[in-house]
Motif scaffolding. Structure first.
Motif, PDB file in Angstrom:
ATOM      1  N   PRO A  82      -2.815   6.796  -7.391  1.00 50.32           N
ATOM      2  CA  PRO A  82      -2.391   6.024  -8.675  1.00 50.32           C
ATOM      3  C   PRO A  82      -3.349   6.323  -9.977  1.00 50.32           C
ATOM      4  O   PRO A  82      -2.817   6.514 -11.154  1.00 50.32           O
ATOM      5  CB  PRO A  82      -2.649   4.338  -8.355  1.00 50.32           C
ATOM      6  N   GLN A  83      -4.594   6.395  -9.761  1.00 46.56           N
ATOM      7  CA  GLN A  83      -5.218   6.920 -10.825  1.00 46.56           C
ATOM      8  C   GLN A  83      -5.335   8.300 -11.273  1.00 46.56           C
ATOM      9  O   GLN A  83      -5.000   8.460 -12.747  1.00 46.56           O
ATOM     10  CB  GLN A  83      -6.767   6.884 -10.602  1.00 46.56           C
ATOM     11  N   ARG A  84      -4.712   9.196 -10.419  1.00 45.71           N
ATOM     12  CA  ARG A  84      -4.481  10.571 -10.809  1.00 45.71           C
ATOM     13  C   ARG A  84      -2.987  10.460 -11.379  1.00 45.71           C
ATOM     14  O   ARG A  84      -3.036  11.158 -12.552  1.00 45.71           O
ATOM     15  CB  ARG A  84      -4.394  11.373  -9.624  1.00 45.71           C
ATOM     16  N   MET A  85      -2.093   9.892 -11.140  1.00 43.42           N
ATOM     17  CA  MET A  85      -0.899   9.851 -11.764  1.00 43.42           C
ATOM     18  C   MET A  85      -0.620   9.139 -13.138  1.00 43.42           C
ATOM     19  O   MET A  85      -0.358   9.807 -13.838  1.00 43.42           O
ATOM     20  CB  MET A  85       0.307   9.027 -10.953  1.00 43.42           C
ATOM     21  N   LYS A 127      -3.792   9.030 -14.896  1.00 39.72           N
ATOM     22  CA  LYS A 127      -4.471   9.845 -15.958  1.00 39.72           C
ATOM     23  C   LYS A 127      -3.665  10.885 -16.512  1.00 39.72           C
ATOM     24  O   LYS A 127      -3.788  11.377 -17.451  1.00 39.72           O
ATOM     25  CB  LYS A 127      -5.649  10.307 -15.153  1.00 39.72           C
ATOM     26  N   GLU A 128      -2.929  11.676 -15.209  1.00 38.43           N
ATOM     27  CA  GLU A 128      -1.875  12.705 -15.848  1.00 38.43           C
ATOM     28  C   GLU A 128      -0.828  12.019 -17.154  1.00 38.43           C
ATOM     29  O   GLU A 128      -0.563  12.957 -17.864  1.00 38.43           O
ATOM     30  CB  GLU A 128      -1.000  13.198 -14.683  1.00 38.43           C
ATOM     31  N   TRP A 129      -0.170  10.836 -16.860  1.00 41.65           N
ATOM     32  CA  TRP A 129       0.689  10.356 -17.867  1.00 41.65           C
ATOM     33  C   TRP A 129      -0.123  10.336 -19.268  1.00 41.65           C
ATOM     34  O   TRP A 129       0.272  10.827 -20.144  1.00 41.65           O
ATOM     35  CB  TRP A 129       1.351   9.047 -17.194  1.00 41.65           C
ATOM     36  N   ALA A 130      -1.185   9.708 -19.108  1.00 42.19           N
ATOM     37  CA  ALA A 130      -2.155   9.530 -20.239  1.00 42.19           C
ATOM     38  C   ALA A 130      -2.569  10.774 -21.056  1.00 42.19           C
ATOM     39  O   ALA A 130      -2.212  10.873 -22.226  1.00 42.19           O
ATOM     40  CB  ALA A 130      -3.306   8.699 -19.941  1.00 42.19           C
ATOM     41  N   SER A 131      -2.884  11.719 -20.447  1.00 39.48           N
ATOM     42  CA  SER A 131      -3.313  13.053 -20.832  1.00 39.48           C
ATOM     43  C   SER A 131      -2.127  13.407 -21.607  1.00 39.48           C
ATOM     44  O   SER A 131      -2.025  14.190 -22.650  1.00 39.48           O
ATOM     45  CB  SER A 131      -3.497  14.104 -19.696  1.00 39.48           C
ATOM     46  N   ASN A 132      -0.970  13.603 -20.860  1.00 43.26           N
ATOM     47  CA  ASN A 132       0.738  14.197 -21.424  1.00 43.26           C
ATOM     48  C   ASN A 132       1.130  13.259 -22.508  1.00 43.26           C
ATOM     49  O   ASN A 132       1.922  13.683 -23.457  1.00 43.26           O
ATOM     50  CB  ASN A 132       1.685  14.241 -20.420  1.00 43.26           C
ATOM     51  N   ASN A 133       0.398  12.064 -22.667  1.00 42.31           N
ATOM     52  CA  ASN A 133       0.987  11.290 -23.685  1.00 42.31           C
ATOM     53  C   ASN A 133      -0.026  10.597 -25.009  1.00 42.31           C
ATOM     54  O   ASN A 133       0.005  10.101 -25.598  1.00 42.31           O
ATOM     55  CB  ASN A 133       1.571   9.883 -23.304  1.00 42.31           C
ATOM     56  N   GLY A 134      -1.128  11.603 -24.858  1.00 43.04           N
ATOM     57  CA  GLY A 134      -2.346  11.501 -25.927  1.00 43.04           C
ATOM     58  C   GLY A 134      -2.907   9.984 -25.866  1.00 43.04           C
ATOM     59  O   GLY A 134      -3.239   9.404 -26.946  1.00 43.04           O
ATOM     60  N   THR A 185       0.766  -1.296   0.083  1.00 40.52           N
ATOM     61  CA  THR A 185       0.074  -0.210  -0.006  1.00 40.52           C
ATOM     62  C   THR A 185       0.723   1.061   0.072  1.00 40.52           C
ATOM     63  O   THR A 185       0.464   2.423   0.018  1.00 40.52           O
ATOM     64  CB  THR A 185      -0.956   0.211   1.289  1.00 40.52           C
ATOM     65  N   ASP A 186       2.137   1.229   0.038  1.00 39.30           N
ATOM     66  CA  ASP A 186       2.928   2.307  -0.098  1.00 39.30           C
ATOM     67  C   ASP A 186       2.658   3.389  -1.321  1.00 39.30           C
ATOM     68  O   ASP A 186       2.836   4.369  -1.461  1.00 39.30           O
ATOM     69  CB  ASP A 186       4.367   2.129  -0.252  1.00 39.30           C
ATOM     70  N   ILE A 187       2.085   2.869  -2.295  1.00 42.40           N
ATOM     71  CA  ILE A 187       1.650   3.510  -3.686  1.00 42.40           C
ATOM     72  C   ILE A 187       0.690   4.458  -3.195  1.00 42.40           C
ATOM     73  O   ILE A 187       0.383   5.395  -4.079  1.00 42.40           O
ATOM     74  CB  ILE A 187       1.058   2.744  -4.746  1.00 42.40           C
ATOM     75  N   TYR A 188       0.027   4.431  -2.177  1.00 45.09           N
ATOM     76  CA  TYR A 188      -1.054   5.352  -1.755  1.00 45.09           C
ATOM     77  C   TYR A 188      -0.560   6.324  -0.746  1.00 45.09           C
ATOM     78  O   TYR A 188      -1.271   7.217  -0.419  1.00 45.09           O
ATOM     79  CB  TYR A 188      -2.053   4.703  -0.914  1.00 45.09           C
ATOM     80  N   LEU A 189       0.789   6.255  -0.298  1.00 45.69           N
ATOM     81  CA  LEU A 189       1.364   7.254   0.540  1.00 45.69           C
ATOM     82  C   LEU A 189       1.415   8.696  -0.149  1.00 45.69           C
ATOM     83  O   LEU A 189       1.966   8.733  -1.281  1.00 45.69           O
ATOM     84  CB  LEU A 189       2.548   6.942   1.124  1.00 45.69           C
ATOM     85  N   VAL A 190       1.247   9.705   0.410  1.00 43.18           N
ATOM     86  CA  VAL A 190       1.129  11.164   0.304  1.00 43.18           C
ATOM     87  C   VAL A 190       2.607  11.261  -0.389  1.00 43.18           C
ATOM     88  O   VAL A 190       2.781  12.009  -1.310  1.00 43.18           O
ATOM     89  CB  VAL A 190       0.473  12.110   1.012  1.00 43.18           C
ATOM     90  N   HIS A 191       3.452  10.977   0.718  1.00 48.53           N
ATOM     91  CA  HIS A 191       4.666  11.122   0.452  1.00 48.53           C
ATOM     92  C   HIS A 191       5.695   9.722   0.339  1.00 48.53           C
ATOM     93  O   HIS A 191       5.939   9.091   1.343  1.00 48.53           O
ATOM     94  CB  HIS A 191       5.567  11.683   1.114  1.00 48.53           C
ATOM     95  N   PRO A 192       5.512   8.972  -0.949  1.00 51.93           N
ATOM     96  CA  PRO A 192       6.083   7.366  -0.952  1.00 51.93           C
ATOM     97  C   PRO A 192       7.492   7.407  -0.741  1.00 51.93           C
ATOM     98  O   PRO A 192       8.207   8.417  -1.081  1.00 51.93           O
ATOM     99  CB  PRO A 192       5.558   7.054  -2.177  1.00 51.93           C
TER     100      PRO A 192
END
Length: 180
Positions: free
Chosen positions: A134-137, A139-146, A63-70
């Motif tokens: 995880p979803q936000r990260m 989606k950000e990658w996807a948005s930046n990469n079309g 669950t470390d992927i959910y940490l605000v500061h991983p």
């Protein structure tokens, strides 16, 4: 099968997908063999392979992927993930195929009771976690990469209020989760 845990990734036999899957088959197979009379009688029960407490302990390991500061190893794993996604997108693009990224949620993100049990078991302040990170990260990658993205987390959370979508002590979806 790397987790970001240095000891696991360097020396654990579980770092091999083959070992990981064979271990799972042995555990599940043993449970079903012990209950083969019920299975042969036409009952196809869900027989948990761990207790809820064991499941919470297992969740704690991933669950470390959910940490605000991983920790740094999780940051590096995200970098690897984005690198692989970029390579995958480029390979598909070279073949004239568009990538669609569908974001399937984790049990912990969907089941509010499990989330609360997890936080209580860890004795952590909920502000240390961002369960949508995880979803936000991605989606950000996807948005930046079309890359178009489908995020089903909101729908899963809404539906899970009425019907469990995951098994109680397992990260796998029930048939209802797969239908959704």
């Amino acid at each position: 099968h790397s987790t970001g845990n240095v000891i696991h990734d360097a020396i654990s036999p579980d770092r091999s997908f083959l070992y990981h899957h064979l271990n799972y088959i042995v555990r599940v197979g043993g449970i079903y063999l012990a209950n083969r009379g019920r299975v042969q009688a036409g009952e196809v029960p869900w027989i948990p392979i761990r207790t809820r407490k064991q499941y919470l302990e297992e969740l704690d390991q991933r669950t470390d992927i959910y940490l605000v500061h991983p920790p740094q190893e999780i940051v590096l794993q995200w970098e690897k993930t984005f690198q692989v996604l970029t390579e995958f997108r480029d390979i598909l693009h070279g073949k004239g195929i568009r990538l669609l990224l569908v974001l399937l949620p984790d049990h912990l993100q969907v089941d509010s009771n499990l989330m609360q049990e997890f936080l209580t078991a860890r004795q952590e302040d909920s502000s240390l976690f961002d369960f949508e990170r995880p979803q936000r990260m991605l989606k950000e990658w996807a948005s930046n990469n079309g890359v178009p993205t489908v995020d089903v987390l909101p729908r899963f959370r809404q539906t899970a209020i009425q019907e469990p979508l995951f098994y109680e002590t397992d990260l796998h979806m029930k048939p209802a989760g797969h239908r959704l």
